[in-house]
Motif scaffolding. Structure first.
Motif, PDB file in Angstrom:
ATOM      1  N   THR A  32       0.914  -1.255  -0.086  1.00 39.05           N
ATOM      2  CA  THR A  32      -0.122  -0.003   0.013  1.00 39.05           C
ATOM      3  C   THR A  32       0.811   1.097   0.129  1.00 39.05           C
ATOM      4  OG1 THR A  32      -1.962  -1.039   1.218  1.00 39.05           O
ATOM      5  CG2 THR A  32      -1.670   1.229   1.184  1.00 39.05           C
ATOM      6  N   ILE A  33       0.560   2.222  -0.595  1.00 34.51           N
ATOM      7  CA  ILE A  33       1.225   3.544  -0.488  1.00 34.51           C
ATOM      8  C   ILE A  33       0.441   4.478   0.246  1.00 34.51           C
ATOM      9  CG2 ILE A  33       2.363   5.228  -2.000  1.00 34.51           C
ATOM     10  CD1 ILE A  33       2.530   3.507  -4.294  1.00 34.51           C
ATOM     11  N   LEU A  34       1.309   5.121   1.147  1.00 39.35           N
ATOM     12  CA  LEU A  34       0.753   6.212   1.896  1.00 39.35           C
ATOM     13  C   LEU A  34       1.398   7.631   1.555  1.00 39.35           C
ATOM     14  CD1 LEU A  34      -0.447   7.614   4.312  1.00 39.35           C
ATOM     15  CD2 LEU A  34       1.052   6.663   5.899  1.00 39.35           C
ATOM     16  N   GLY A  35       0.579   8.420   0.783  1.00 34.28           N
ATOM     17  CA  GLY A  35       0.951   9.517   0.200  1.00 34.28           C
ATOM     18  C   GLY A  35       0.693  10.981   1.092  1.00 34.28           C
ATOM     19  N   TYR A  36       1.460  11.833   0.965  1.00 31.74           N
ATOM     20  CA  TYR A  36       1.190  13.210   1.589  1.00 31.74           C
ATOM     21  C   TYR A  36       1.456  14.205   0.858  1.00 31.74           C
ATOM     22  CZ  TYR A  36       2.096  17.294   4.861  1.00 31.74           C
ATOM     23  OH  TYR A  36       2.045  18.513   5.026  1.00 31.74           O
ATOM     24  N   SER A  37       0.297  15.032   0.311  1.00 26.29           N
ATOM     25  CA  SER A  37       0.827  16.323  -0.160  1.00 26.29           C
ATOM     26  C   SER A  37       1.184  16.034  -1.725  1.00 26.29           C
ATOM     27  CB  SER A  37       1.574  17.173   0.379  1.00 26.29           C
ATOM     28  OG  SER A  37       1.655  18.464  -0.051  1.00 26.29           O
ATOM     29  N   LEU A  38       2.475  16.357  -2.230  1.00 24.01           N
ATOM     30  CA  LEU A  38       2.936  16.072  -3.506  1.00 24.01           C
ATOM     31  C   LEU A  38       2.984  14.551  -3.545  1.00 24.01           C
ATOM     32  CD1 LEU A  38       4.422  16.590  -6.068  1.00 24.01           C
ATOM     33  CD2 LEU A  38       6.502  16.667  -4.869  1.00 24.01           C
TER      34      LEU A  38
END
Length: 254
Positions: free
Chosen positions: A83-89
């Protein structure tokens, strides 16, 4: 060109790949929750070029290469699916990784994210970029403290705490390149191709990425869940427990 980024690997269990924000890094953006995430997952946290121990790039950053290198870094660390946990950009990086490498991505958690910068965002980013060029650290710190912090939290600070927040700003050398990439992001056409479970966590008091932009991101992803927390862009500081709780609840389901 695909590169491998400097990174941390923590914990054990299903894979969880972190994608940080512009002008940030794994420790700055995810440090407050790394230990918690590593209790249930193998967490891979790469730093983009010019952040952490990853050297600054000698060419402009592009979303395809950044997404490919993020995935390659996880695979080189022995984590083949995640799973990818992305923040902002990092939310745009996560979306691009999911559409370019669907065989590896099992889910998405996107916080304070956007598919394309609005005019309001572009103006904010233009000022950020100009202040970086001026190399006026104090003025840059005041602007980012204002723009990235929710009003409720910011106005609750004592004068000493406010001075500490402004004085504590760290600017990674690759920040100008990462900020330039923010202005170029456009993942709108690929959102409909996301075929994995997705959670979008909105930050209700966000000035940099307004909540309606974050809701539009969720609306574009088939079946995406959308929740909001009472925070500005810096939910790691303002609403750490609420942010973590939503992440953990989603991860436990998938």
């Amino acid at each position: 060109m695909t590169e491998h980024f400097a990174h941390v690997v923590r914990g054990s269990g299903p894979g969880l790949l972190l994608a940080h924000g512009a002008g940030g890094g794994i420790e700055a953006n995810y440090g407050p929750i790394l230990d918690d995430l590593a209790r249930t997952h193998t967490v891979v946290g790469p730093d983009y070029p010019g952040s952490g121990a990853t050297p600054r790039s000698d060419r402009p950053l592009d979303l395809d290469s950044l997404a490919d290198s993020l995935v390659a870094t996880a695979v080189s660390a022995g984590v083949d699916r995640f799973t990818i946990l992305g923040y902002s950009l990092g939310t745009a990086v996560a979306v691009r990784a999911a559409t370019r490498h669907p065989e590896r991505v099992t889910g998405l958690v996107l916080t304070a994210g956007f598919a394309h910068p609005t005019n309001q965002m572009r103006l904010a980013v233009d000022v950020w970029r100009a202040l970086l060029d001026q190399e006026n650290q104090e003025l840059l710190a005041k602007y980012l403290t204002f723009a990235a912090t929710g009003g409720r939290f910011l106005n609750s600070l004592s004068p000493a705490d406010l001075d500490a927040a402004v004085g504590g700003l760290v600017v990674p050398p690759g920040t100008p390149d990462q900020v330039d990439l923010v202005a170029a992001v456009d993942t709108r056409a690929e959102l409909a191709r996301i075929a994995v479970p997705a959670l979008v966590i909105g930050t209700r008091q966000d000035v940099l990425v307004p909540a309606e932009v974050q809701r539009a991101l969720a609306d574009g992803i088939p079946g995406a869940e959308y929740v909001e927390i009472e925070s500005g862009h810096l939910m790691q500081i303002e609403a750490r427990d609420d942010w973590l709780a939503h992440i953990q609840k989603f991860l436990s389901r998938i």
